[in-house]
Design a protein around this motif. Structure first.
Motif, short mmCIF file in Angstrom:
data_model
loop_
_atom_site.label_atom_id
_atom_site.label_comp_id
_atom_site.label_asym_id
_atom_site.label_seq_id
_atom_site.Cartn_x
_atom_site.Cartn_y
_atom_site.Cartn_z
N ALA A 12 -38.37 0.59 5.00
CA ALA A 12 -37.78 0.01 6.15
C ALA A 12 -37.67 -1.24 6.13
O ALA A 12 -36.82 -2.12 6.31
CB ALA A 12 -38.31 0.40 7.58
N ALA A 13 -39.00 -2.18 5.64
CA ALA A 13 -39.15 -3.56 5.77
C ALA A 13 -38.25 -3.85 4.36
O ALA A 13 -37.41 -4.86 4.48
CB ALA A 13 -40.58 -3.82 5.28
N VAL B 150 -38.33 -2.82 12.02
CA VAL B 150 -37.30 -2.23 11.76
C VAL B 150 -37.11 -0.46 12.31
O VAL B 150 -36.25 -0.14 13.05
CB VAL B 150 -36.87 -1.83 10.27
N LEU B 151 -38.30 0.06 12.26
CA LEU B 151 -38.48 1.34 12.72
C LEU B 151 -38.19 1.49 14.25
O LEU B 151 -37.69 2.51 14.91
CB LEU B 151 -39.55 2.17 12.33
N LYS C 272 -34.44 -0.03 15.26
CA LYS C 272 -33.34 0.57 14.95
C LYS C 272 -33.42 2.05 14.85
O LYS C 272 -34.20 2.96 14.11
CB LYS C 272 -32.93 0.23 13.26
N ASN D 1 -31.05 8.93 7.44
CA ASN D 1 -31.06 8.51 6.17
C ASN D 1 -30.40 9.62 5.25
O ASN D 1 -29.37 9.14 4.24
CB ASN D 1 -32.32 8.01 5.59
N ARG E 114 -33.56 8.38 -1.04
CA ARG E 114 -32.41 8.98 -0.13
C ARG E 114 -32.96 9.29 1.27
O ARG E 114 -32.21 9.13 2.18
CB ARG E 114 -31.89 10.20 -0.85
N LYS E 115 -34.24 9.59 1.40
CA LYS E 115 -34.72 9.69 2.57
C LYS E 115 -35.21 8.55 3.53
O LYS E 115 -35.16 8.70 4.50
CB LYS E 115 -36.24 10.66 2.45
N THR E 116 -35.72 7.57 2.66
CA THR E 116 -36.06 6.48 3.12
C THR E 116 -35.33 5.10 3.58
O THR E 116 -35.60 4.06 4.04
CB THR E 116 -37.57 5.77 2.44
N VAL E 117 -34.16 5.27 2.56
CA VAL E 117 -33.09 4.12 2.83
C VAL E 117 -31.78 4.35 3.20
O VAL E 117 -31.25 5.40 2.27
CB VAL E 117 -33.18 3.18 1.42
N PRO E 118 -30.85 3.86 4.16
CA PRO E 118 -29.72 4.37 4.12
C PRO E 118 -28.61 3.88 3.15
O PRO E 118 -29.19 2.87 2.47
CB PRO E 118 -29.39 3.85 5.73
N LEU F 154 -45.15 -7.07 5.54
CA LEU F 154 -44.11 -6.22 5.17
C LEU F 154 -44.39 -5.14 5.98
O LEU F 154 -43.39 -4.50 6.67
CB LEU F 154 -44.36 -5.66 3.78
N ILE F 155 -45.52 -4.85 6.35
CA ILE F 155 -45.93 -3.52 7.37
C ILE F 155 -45.21 -4.05 8.76
O ILE F 155 -44.68 -2.99 9.45
CB ILE F 155 -47.50 -3.49 7.31
N LEU G 81 -41.18 5.34 3.97
CA LEU G 81 -40.47 5.30 5.08
C LEU G 81 -40.63 3.79 5.52
O LEU G 81 -39.87 2.92 5.97
CB LEU G 81 -40.27 6.19 6.28
N LEU G 82 -42.03 3.45 5.91
CA LEU G 82 -42.38 2.40 6.68
C LEU G 82 -41.98 1.03 5.58
O LEU G 82 -41.33 0.21 6.02
CB LEU G 82 -43.85 2.35 6.92
N LEU G 83 -42.55 1.37 4.32
CA LEU G 83 -42.57 0.38 3.28
C LEU G 83 -40.94 0.13 3.04
O LEU G 83 -40.34 -1.13 2.96
CB LEU G 83 -43.12 0.52 2.10
N LEU H 253 -42.71 -6.11 9.32
CA LEU H 253 -41.29 -5.77 9.33
C LEU H 253 -40.70 -4.46 9.25
O LEU H 253 -40.02 -4.14 10.02
CB LEU H 253 -40.78 -6.52 8.06
N GLY H 254 -41.60 -3.59 8.58
CA GLY H 254 -41.33 -2.21 8.72
C GLY H 254 -41.38 -1.59 9.85
O GLY H 254 -40.45 -0.77 10.35
N ILE H 255 -42.48 -1.93 10.63
CA ILE H 255 -42.43 -1.30 11.93
C ILE H 255 -41.46 -1.82 12.90
O ILE H 255 -40.78 -1.09 13.86
CB ILE H 255 -44.00 -1.74 12.44
N TYR I 163 -32.94 4.75 12.39
CA TYR I 163 -33.69 4.80 10.79
C TYR I 163 -34.63 5.95 10.71
O TYR I 163 -35.91 5.81 11.14
CB TYR I 163 -34.22 3.42 10.87
N THR I 164 -34.37 7.00 10.64
CA THR I 164 -34.94 8.33 10.37
C THR I 164 -34.56 8.83 9.00
O THR I 164 -33.67 8.63 8.65
CB THR I 164 -34.98 9.32 11.53
N ILE I 165 -35.58 9.97 9.00
CA ILE I 165 -35.52 10.52 7.71
C ILE I 165 -34.23 11.35 7.66
O ILE I 165 -33.24 11.38 6.59
CB ILE I 165 -36.51 11.32 7.21
#
Lengths: 967, 48
Positions: free
Chosen positions: A540-541, B23-24, B27, B35, A233-237, B16-17, A536-538, B19-21, B30-32
């Motif tokens: 996000a990908a 997105v963050l 977007k 979300n 819930r915190k890391t994926v919308p 993956l790392i 959150l980083l993982l 891609l994740g960076i 895209y924060t806790i």
């Protein structure tokens, strides 16, 4: 025999014993069972004796007895015990198998409840049940499913695993198969040990008692689940979080009520229609992904194989608990666990370990609960893995041998043709003669192209040249489709997701990444402070990939149809797998035919007459196979003239009529509602399912008696997905084009309707009219507006000096000129007449009402001469409010009176019906049928009519008359 | 073979790392907190 083979034989014999019990011994008395056991043992002993006489020793009899008879008898015994397991202390025995009981119940929640947005499904192990006015009963076996609904903000946190609770409720036995070919909820619940259901809400008095009954390991796993959910819930919308929760934690219900912008279907329906729905059913695929994930991780950090395998098994058990412990998950976890342990601690290689693992998984699940064999989740789960193990190598070898050069292109052409024919012909492609012809033609085509390839020897392109990992994947996908998807989709669901053949090439690799990255993220989140940011980083990908998955499922669901297919029966499925078995064993069959040739020649040389026997055996098998094929392709003509089925729906009257000349007429479509994210489509779930069970491939006349919510809101499902030749309505919905909702409601000129413009039952009429008109125009389906006296259908069949007539016409509404979308509703009369030598020998009359009308019944009363004494009268919904309707019934005096009651007011409304309509029993000896509880079907043959109800399947009490006929 | 597997593992992990960076970085919502807000109706009652 290798001991792995012996294990398979043992398991198959157990399965055979269970299947025989389902078919023959479900409720056999113990003496019959003992006699059967004695017969099997005697047969085994006789076999041993014959063997000893012939050879001087008992050759294979001991093996036969151990590996065939013992597990077979064990299967019979365990299944019989499970089906008739009603001893003292069982809830059914203690409550006298009562259908409903008002009682006080106390017990504990024995597994994690299923949580939804507005309700919780609690599985309770009752310890004491005190019926109202009775004594407390101690319960040792049998569970209760409690459905607890709650308003927003009133989540019942006390409904947790292990808690003891006490409450008062009406216990009800779940309903069985309420419609032909329908889902048997009662059997499904009984296979999980549940025998009663109860409904509670946040106004019910539920007391949390002291003490708990919990397993520490389960509590640990469930706490981990909540932590993981919190991380998601915190890391994926949303809604990608709901999807990730579904595939990693088994929270599949989180996807309810989510629509992509502009889509008519929910995301979960997109998954179903594109054939990737299996990713939400946590089973072998997920367990394999988790196993590979952990083994890969341990291998990376250098953990020895034995340790890594054992730790992985522990994580798999935690995973099974977290995801709810469904049969498909249990099967996969047992299998994978066993494989890992055998591989770690024995000299067996991975392949051998896999072969044993599936037999052990099947055996261990069925020994504990043999009733699971008949559940779809069990068959589909084991069907998938058996298809992969048995069919993949065969298909792989076949493709590598034959798909070269011209044959390769021919193979591509066959797949393309299959896809195109599905899209163009839709449901009609799946009738057995058509689909068998296609495969036969494809086989012949490939054969000749292969001959051409043998001559020309064109080396390229070749299936062998495709990268190895892709070959394995392609072969396994074909194996799954032929081994499981095609036959079992038809058997269980009556629909086949063609898109699955293509969508899974994207879905399966992608879900592997989604699950592994999701797992990495939730495990990383356990690291204090920094963990959630790593997650959150993982994620996000992962979010991009989750979004891509959802969008591709939507794409495939819209690009390909999702046709209804005839629901196959058990014998048709058995035949399919026999044919598959023959194809897989062609070399063995060829070898046996050579043996036949050899022994024929040998016996002929010795002038031994046994050569005739040897030749007759394979010939008889071939003749038998051809006879069965012909019988299945061209089943014997039905024995009756007309077939009228009143389906069991919540409120609407949906009737299917098959006429003398095999025309299919459907009256009404049921309700399609979306309430609090819960979608319920009666056309899809009930009506089409039953029509597929009957093998109906299209509707000749689709009659909508009115535009009410319960009769017409699901019409779009039938019109969109099924061939319909014409639509009959009492109102001209063509007039609705360009009409705004306000103007639509204004047409009724009713202040009451204007005040209720926001109500679903008002809006639904407008929506139904719009969508039916839109689809009708797009598909060029003619619309016929029906008024009083109009004949909807009329036919006559003459055989010798006898004549049979069937007429369907409207008795209401009268011609009014202007469409009245709210008040016009058809009253349909169905007359069947049997004449011999011109004299009327028998007549059967049906009077079918659509909606609770507003004054149209008065018009009907003016036409009493058109309906005299009626055989069957189907009341509209909410008829209790209408006194004019009572006058109609008093005149018709039906032999059978069919009605609905509100599910939550059953007792109240049933009492009101008895009070108001009890005169029917006194005056006419009428039979009352609550069709909310089960369907009623009438079969007419010559001058006789027979009635079959859902009760005949053992689900509700029946009121069968002398004229009942089982078929 | 093991060496090739390790290389692939590192490549995928890096992808993956990155891609994740990306997105963050791209977007902004895209924060806790964002979300949690979007998941306000998704099993909130189970995580209290």
């Amino acid at each position: 025999m290798y001991w792995e083979n012996k294990l398979y034989v043992f398991t198959l014999a157990l399965v055979a014993g269970i299947l025989v019990t389902f078919g023959i011994f479900p409720a056999a008395p113990v003496p019959v069972l003992l006699a059967f056991f004695a017969a099997v043992l005697l047969a085994g002993l006789a076999l041993g004796f014959v063997s000893f006489k012939k050879h001087g020793y008992i050759a294979k009899a001991p093996t036969l007895i151990v590996f065939y008879a013992v597990p077979f008898l064990l299967g019979v015994l365990l299944t019989h015990n499970a089906l008739s397991d009603v001893k003292k202390g069982h809830i059914l025995k203690e409550l006298g198998d009562a259908k409903t009981v008002q009682a006080k119940i106390s017990g504990y929640i024995y597994c994690e409840p299923e949580y939804f947005e507005d309700r919780v499904r609690v599985y309770l192990a009752p310890e004491t049940v005190t019926p109202k006015g009775g004594e407390a009963l101690k319960i040792k076996k049998g569970r209760i499913l409690v459905n607890y609904s709650f308003e927003k903000g009133k989540f019942p946190s006390f409904l947790e695993y292990g808690n003891y609770i006490e409450f008062e409720a009406l216990l009800q036995r779940p309903s069985g198969e309420t419609n032909p070919g329908g889902f048997n909820y009662k059997k499904f619940l009984e296979s999980t040990g549940v025998y009663y259901t109860a409904f509670l809400n946040d106004r019910s008095d539920v007391t949390l008692l002291s003490g708990t009954k919990r397993n520490a390991f389960v509590v640990f796993s469930l706490n981990l689940k909540r932590k993981f959910l919190s991380t998601i819930r915190k890391t994926v919308p949303y809604p990608e979080s709901a999807f990730l929760g579904g595939i990693t934690l088994g929270l599949r219900y989180g996807l309810e009520g989510i629509f992509l912008p502009g889509s008519d279907f929910q995301i979960k329906d997109d998954f179903k229609r594109s054939g990737v729905n299996h990713v939400l059913a946590v089973s072998g695929l997920h367990v394999t992904i988790i196993t590979v994930f952990f083994l890969g991780f341990f291998s990376l950090v250098g953990v020895p194989k034995r340790w890594s395998n054992v730790i992985t098994v522990i994580f798999l058990i935690i995973f099974a608990i977290i995801t709810g412990g469904r049969p498909s998950t249990l099967r996969a976890v047992i299998m994978h666990g066993f494989i890992l342990l055998v591989w770690a601690f024995s000299k067996k290689n991975l392949r051998a370990s896999v072969a044993i693992g599936i037999a052990v998984a099947g055996l261990s699940i069925l020994l504990v609960n043999p009733l699971l064999l008949r559940e779809a989740s069990f068959s589909l789960s084991f069907g998938a893995v058996l298809s992969l193990i048995i069919l993949t190598p065969f298909i792989d070898d076949l493709f590598k041998k034959y798909l070269i050069g011209y044959a390769f292109w021919a193979g591509v052409l066959v797949v393309a043709a299959f896809t195109c024919l599905n899209i163009v012909m839709r449901e009609s492609f799946y009738s057995p003669p058509v689909i068998l012809s296609f495969f036969a033609a494809a086989g012949v085509f490939l054969f000749f192209v292969n001959k051409l390839e043998e001559r020309t020897k064109l080396p390229f392109p070749s299936y062998r040249k495709i990268p190895g990992y892709l070959i394995s994947f392609i072969s396994s996908q074909f194996a799954i489709q032929f081994g499981m998807m095609l036959p079992l989709s038809a058997y269980y669901f009556g629909r086949y997701p063609i898109a699955g053949m293509y969508a899974n090439y994207v879905a399966i690799p992608l879900v592997g990444v989604n699950v592994q990255v999701g797992m990495m993220a939730v495990i990383a989140s356990l690291i204090p402070v920094a963990g959630v940011y790593i997650a959150l980083l993982l994620n996000a990908a992962n979010w991009i990939l989750l979004k891509f998955f959802i969008q591709s499922a939507h794409f495939f669901s819209t690009a390909f149809p999702y046709p209804f297919v005839k629901k196959l029966g058990f014998k048709e499925i058995l035949y399919y797998y026999i044919v598959l078995f023959i194809i897989l064993n062609i070399p063995w069959i060829k070898a046996r035919l050579l043996d036949v040739k050899y022994y024929t020649m040998l016996y002929q040389q010795k002038k031994d007459k046994r050569h005739k026997l040897v030749r007759a055996a394979p010939l008889s098998a071939v003749i038998l196979f051809i006879a069965v094929t012909v019988f299945l392709l061209f089943p014997p003509r039905r024995q009756y003239d007309a077939d009228i089925t009143f389906f069991s729906l919540a409120r609407g009257n949906c009737v299917f009529i098959r006429t003398l000349k095999n025309k299919n007429i459907l009256i009404n479509a049921g309700r399609h509602s979306l309430y609090k994210k819960r979608e319920w489509d009666e056309a899809d779930r009930v009506i089409m399912n039953s029509l597929m069970h009957y093998g109906i491939s299209g509707i000749d006349k689709f009659i909508l008696t009115d535009l009410s919510d319960e009769n017409a809101s699901a019409a779009s499902t039938i019109l969109k997905e099924y061939p319909v030749k014409s639509i009959y309505l009492p109102t001209n919905i063509e007039d609705i084009k360009g009409l705004s909702y306000d103007d639509f409601v204004n047409t009724a000129g009713s202040d009451y309707l204007m005040k209720n413009m926001g109500a679903y039952w008002v809006k639904s009429r407008y929506d139904s009219a719009l969508v039916v008109n839109k689809i009708r125009n797009a598909k060029n389906i003619p619309l016929i507006v029906v008024k009083t006296g109009d004949y909807i259908h009329s036919e006559s069949v003459t055989v010798g000096n006898s004549e049979k007539r069937l007429e369907i016409y409207a008795l209401a509404p009268l011609m009014s000129g202007k469409s009245d979308y709210f008040n016009d509703n058809l009253v349909i009369k169905v007359d069947y007449t049997y004449l011999r030598g011109g004299l009327e020998i028998g007549k059967k009359q049906f009077l079918i009402f659509g909606d609770h009308d507003r004054g149209r019944t008065k018009e009907l009363l003016k036409q009493k001469e058109y309906f005299g004494r009626t055989d069957v009268l189907a009341a509209p919904a909410r008829f209790l409010w209408n006194d004019d309707f009572k006058k109609v019934v008093s005149h018709a005096l039906p032999a059978d009176f069919l009605f609905h009651v509100d599910h939550f007011k059953q007792d109240e409304e049933t009492m009101e019906i008895s009070a108001k309509y009890g005169f029917l029993s006194d005056k006419a000896g009428s039979n009352f049928f609550n069709i909310s509880q089960g369907y009623v079907r009438y079969l007419i043959r010559d001058a006789d009519m027979y009635r079959k109800t859902a009760a005949d399947s053992g689900s509700i009490e029946d009121t069968l008359t002398d004229n009942t006929f089982e078929f | 073979m093991a060496k090739r597997k390790n290389v692939w593992t590192i490549v995928i992990a890096l992808a993956l790392i990155i891609l994740g960076i990306a997105v963050l970085a791209l977007k902004k919502d895209y924060t806790i907190e964002d979300n949690l807000r979007s998941n306000s109706e998704y099993y909130e009652f189970l995580c209290k």
